[in-house]
Each structure stands twice: as C-alpha cells, then as structure tokens.
Design a protein around this motif. Structure first.
Motif, PDB file in Angstrom:
ATOM      1  N   VAL A  20       0.837  -1.211   0.000  1.00 53.71           N
ATOM      2  CA  VAL A  20       0.000   0.000   0.000  1.00 53.71           C
ATOM      3  C   VAL A  20       0.866   1.254   0.000  1.00 53.71           C
ATOM      4  CG1 VAL A  20      -1.632   1.324   1.399  1.00 53.71           C
ATOM      5  CG2 VAL A  20      -2.005  -1.107   1.026  1.00 53.71           C
ATOM      6  N   VAL A  21       1.887   1.289   0.855  1.00 47.91           N
ATOM      7  CA  VAL A  21       2.752   2.472   0.935  1.00 47.91           C
ATOM      8  C   VAL A  21       3.496   2.685  -0.373  1.00 47.91           C
ATOM      9  CG1 VAL A  21       4.811   3.409   2.065  1.00 47.91           C
ATOM     10  CG2 VAL A  21       2.971   2.456   3.436  1.00 47.91           C
ATOM     11  N   ILE A  22       3.946   1.629  -0.999  1.00 45.82           N
ATOM     12  CA  ILE A  22       4.674   1.767  -2.264  1.00 45.82           C
ATOM     13  C   ILE A  22       3.733   2.214  -3.384  1.00 45.82           C
ATOM     14  CG2 ILE A  22       5.902   0.468  -4.061  1.00 45.82           C
ATOM     15  CD1 ILE A  22       7.227  -1.120  -1.799  1.00 45.82           C
ATOM     16  N   MET A  23       2.517   1.698  -3.396  1.00 44.69           N
ATOM     17  CA  MET A  23       1.573   2.078  -4.447  1.00 44.69           C
ATOM     18  C   MET A  23       1.101   3.528  -4.311  1.00 44.69           C
ATOM     19  SD  MET A  23       1.408  -0.406  -6.491  1.00 44.69           S
ATOM     20  CE  MET A  23      -0.025  -0.121  -7.479  1.00 44.69           C
ATOM     21  N   ASP A  52       8.884  12.510   2.704  1.00 48.73           N
ATOM     22  CA  ASP A  52       9.764  11.983   3.750  1.00 48.73           C
ATOM     23  C   ASP A  52       9.053  10.904   4.567  1.00 48.73           C
ATOM     24  OD1 ASP A  52      11.836  13.606   2.986  1.00 48.73           O
ATOM     25  OD2 ASP A  52      11.488  15.120   4.548  1.00 48.73           O
ATOM     26  N   PHE A  53       7.773  11.141   4.892  1.00 44.67           N
ATOM     27  CA  PHE A  53       7.020  10.160   5.661  1.00 44.67           C
ATOM     28  C   PHE A  53       6.872   8.857   4.886  1.00 44.67           C
ATOM     29  CE2 PHE A  53       2.884   8.132   6.396  1.00 44.67           C
ATOM     30  CZ  PHE A  53       3.085   7.704   7.700  1.00 44.67           C
ATOM     31  N   LEU A  54       6.527   8.945   3.619  1.00 43.85           N
ATOM     32  CA  LEU A  54       6.353   7.731   2.805  1.00 43.85           C
ATOM     33  C   LEU A  54       7.688   7.001   2.624  1.00 43.85           C
ATOM     34  CD1 LEU A  54       3.855   8.999   0.099  1.00 43.85           C
ATOM     35  CD2 LEU A  54       3.384   7.487   2.019  1.00 43.85           C
ATOM     36  N   ASP A  55       8.757   7.745   2.462  1.00 40.31           N
ATOM     37  CA  ASP A  55      10.078   7.140   2.309  1.00 40.31           C
ATOM     38  C   ASP A  55      10.501   6.437   3.604  1.00 40.31           C
ATOM     39  OD1 ASP A  55      12.464   6.592   0.842  1.00 40.31           O
ATOM     40  OD2 ASP A  55      13.474   8.162   2.017  1.00 40.31           O
ATOM     41  N   LYS A  56      10.319   7.099   4.734  1.00 38.62           N
ATOM     42  CA  LYS A  56      10.686   6.497   6.019  1.00 38.62           C
ATOM     43  C   LYS A  56       9.804   5.296   6.343  1.00 38.62           C
ATOM     44  CE  LYS A  56      12.655  10.623   8.097  1.00 38.62           C
ATOM     45  NZ  LYS A  56      12.532  11.648   9.135  1.00 38.62           N
ATOM     46  N   SER A  57       8.525   5.388   6.030  1.00 35.59           N
ATOM     47  CA  SER A  57       7.633   4.259   6.315  1.00 35.59           C
ATOM     48  C   SER A  57       7.969   3.055   5.425  1.00 35.59           C
ATOM     49  CB  SER A  57       6.168   4.662   6.159  1.00 35.59           C
ATOM     50  OG  SER A  57       5.911   5.073   4.839  1.00 35.59           O
ATOM     51  N   TRP A  59      11.014   2.253   4.278  1.00 32.65           N
ATOM     52  CA  TRP A  59      12.217   1.641   4.836  1.00 32.65           C
ATOM     53  C   TRP A  59      11.930   0.942   6.166  1.00 32.65           C
ATOM     54  CZ3 TRP A  59      16.328   0.340   2.338  1.00 32.65           C
ATOM     55  CH2 TRP A  59      16.685   1.040   1.187  1.00 32.65           C
ATOM     56  N   THR A  60      11.065   1.533   6.980  1.00 36.20           N
ATOM     57  CA  THR A  60      10.717   0.922   8.268  1.00 36.20           C
ATOM     58  C   THR A  60       9.981  -0.395   8.070  1.00 36.20           C
ATOM     59  OG1 THR A  60      10.570   3.116   9.270  1.00 36.20           O
ATOM     60  CG2 THR A  60       9.522   1.305  10.456  1.00 36.20           C
ATOM     61  N   LEU A  61       9.003  -0.401   7.176  1.00 33.28           N
ATOM     62  CA  LEU A  61       8.250  -1.635   6.918  1.00 33.28           C
ATOM     63  C   LEU A  61       9.138  -2.711   6.291  1.00 33.28           C
ATOM     64  CD1 LEU A  61       4.862  -0.177   5.642  1.00 33.28           C
ATOM     65  CD2 LEU A  61       5.248  -1.453   7.765  1.00 33.28           C
ATOM     66  N   ALA A  62      10.040  -2.312   5.397  1.00 37.97           N
ATOM     67  CA  ALA A  62      10.941  -3.289   4.784  1.00 37.97           C
ATOM     68  C   ALA A  62      11.885  -3.886   5.828  1.00 37.97           C
ATOM     69  CB  ALA A  62      11.740  -2.633   3.661  1.00 37.97           C
ATOM     70  N   THR A  63      12.391  -3.052   6.736  1.00 36.84           N
ATOM     71  CA  THR A  63      13.266  -3.547   7.801  1.00 36.84           C
ATOM     72  C   THR A  63      12.495  -4.456   8.753  1.00 36.84           C
ATOM     73  OG1 THR A  63      14.551  -1.515   7.648  1.00 36.84           O
ATOM     74  CG2 THR A  63      14.836  -2.844   9.634  1.00 36.84           C
ATOM     75  N   LEU A  64      11.270  -4.063   9.086  1.00 33.88           N
ATOM     76  CA  LEU A  64      10.433  -4.873   9.961  1.00 33.88           C
ATOM     77  C   LEU A  64      10.137  -6.239   9.333  1.00 33.88           C
ATOM     78  CD1 LEU A  64       8.777  -5.052  12.574  1.00 33.88           C
ATOM     79  CD2 LEU A  64       6.874  -4.039  11.309  1.00 33.88           C
ATOM     80  N   MET A  65       9.893  -6.248   8.033  1.00 27.85           N
ATOM     81  CA  MET A  65       9.633  -7.515   7.355  1.00 27.85           C
ATOM     82  C   MET A  65      10.870  -8.418   7.381  1.00 27.85           C
ATOM     83  SD  MET A  65       8.393  -8.282   3.492  1.00 27.85           S
ATOM     84  CE  MET A  65       6.653  -8.399   3.772  1.00 27.85           C
ATOM     85  N   LEU A  66      12.032  -7.857   7.154  1.00 28.97           N
ATOM     86  CA  LEU A  66      13.267  -8.639   7.194  1.00 28.97           C
ATOM     87  C   LEU A  66      13.494  -9.234   8.583  1.00 28.97           C
ATOM     88  CD1 LEU A  66      15.844  -9.537   5.702  1.00 28.97           C
ATOM     89  CD2 LEU A  66      16.918  -7.462   6.556  1.00 28.97           C
TER      90      LEU A  66
END
Length: 118
Positions: A20-23, A52-57, A59-66
């Motif tokens: 959703v965030v990427i789309m 900035d919020f979308l970019d940080k979210s 990266w945060t979601l990708a790190t959380l998934m990893l």
C-alpha cells in the motif's frame, strides 16, 4: 496457535502495508504528496514532509519484514532434532534382510533327530 503462525500473520500484514505504501508513492513526485499541494501556507504537512514520511515508512516496513522473516526462522518447529538425512534411512529400510538358509534337521519315524553324516 504456534509462534511461527503468529510470525507468518505479522509478515502478511507488513507485506500488505508495504504494498500500500509503495503504491501510494509516485516516482515522479506526484501521488499522495501532490494532493496536499495548494496555496503556499495552506499545505497540510507540505509535499516534502509527505514524501519523507512515505520514504521512512517504506524503509521501516521493509526492515520490519526482514526482521520478522529472520525471527520466524528461529520459531520453526524442527521436530526431534535428528540431523541425519531421511534419504539414508529409506535406503537402509527398503532392502529386506534375508537370513542365511539352513538345512532343517532330518528326523526319523520316532521323532528324534537323526544325523545322516554318521
């Protein structure tokens, strides 16, 4: 419910949020950030802050998934912990063990064993 199932559910939720965030983002600077554009001071957070919020979210979601994927590997039920291969066990069990053929003892009419080698 096992720990692995909980991790799996969290991974699915994070993956959905990441999609959703990427789309929502537009690679050309548009997307959600352009909908907040308007007259100078009437911006709700501004275009830069939304990006900035979308970019940080992202990266945060990708790190959380990893992290969730790595932790779910620890939570997998490994069974009895036997490190030997099951393929080796299958090879050994498929070949039946045939005992050596032995000649039966000969008996006479009285039922006693008779050695014919006398």
């Amino acid at each position: 419910m096992s720990t692995f199932t909980i991790f799996l559910a969290l991974i699915v939720v994070v993956a959905f949020l990441l999609v959703v965030v990427i789309m929502v983002q537009n690679p050309k600077g548009g997307g959600l950030s352009s909908s907040f554009g308007g007259g100078g001071t009437q911006q709700l957070g501004g275009v830069k802050k939304t990006t900035d919020f979308l970019d940080k979210s992202t990266w945060t979601l990708a790190t959380l998934m990893l992290v969730l994927i790595l932790l779910s590997n620890v939570a997998i039920n490994r069974g009895s912990g036997n490190a030997e291969s099951k393929a080796i066990d299958d090879v050994n069990t498929t070949q039946p063990v045939v005992p050596a053929a032995t000649a039966p003892a000969q008996t006479d009419d009285t039922g006693t064993a008779n050695d014919s080698a006398q």
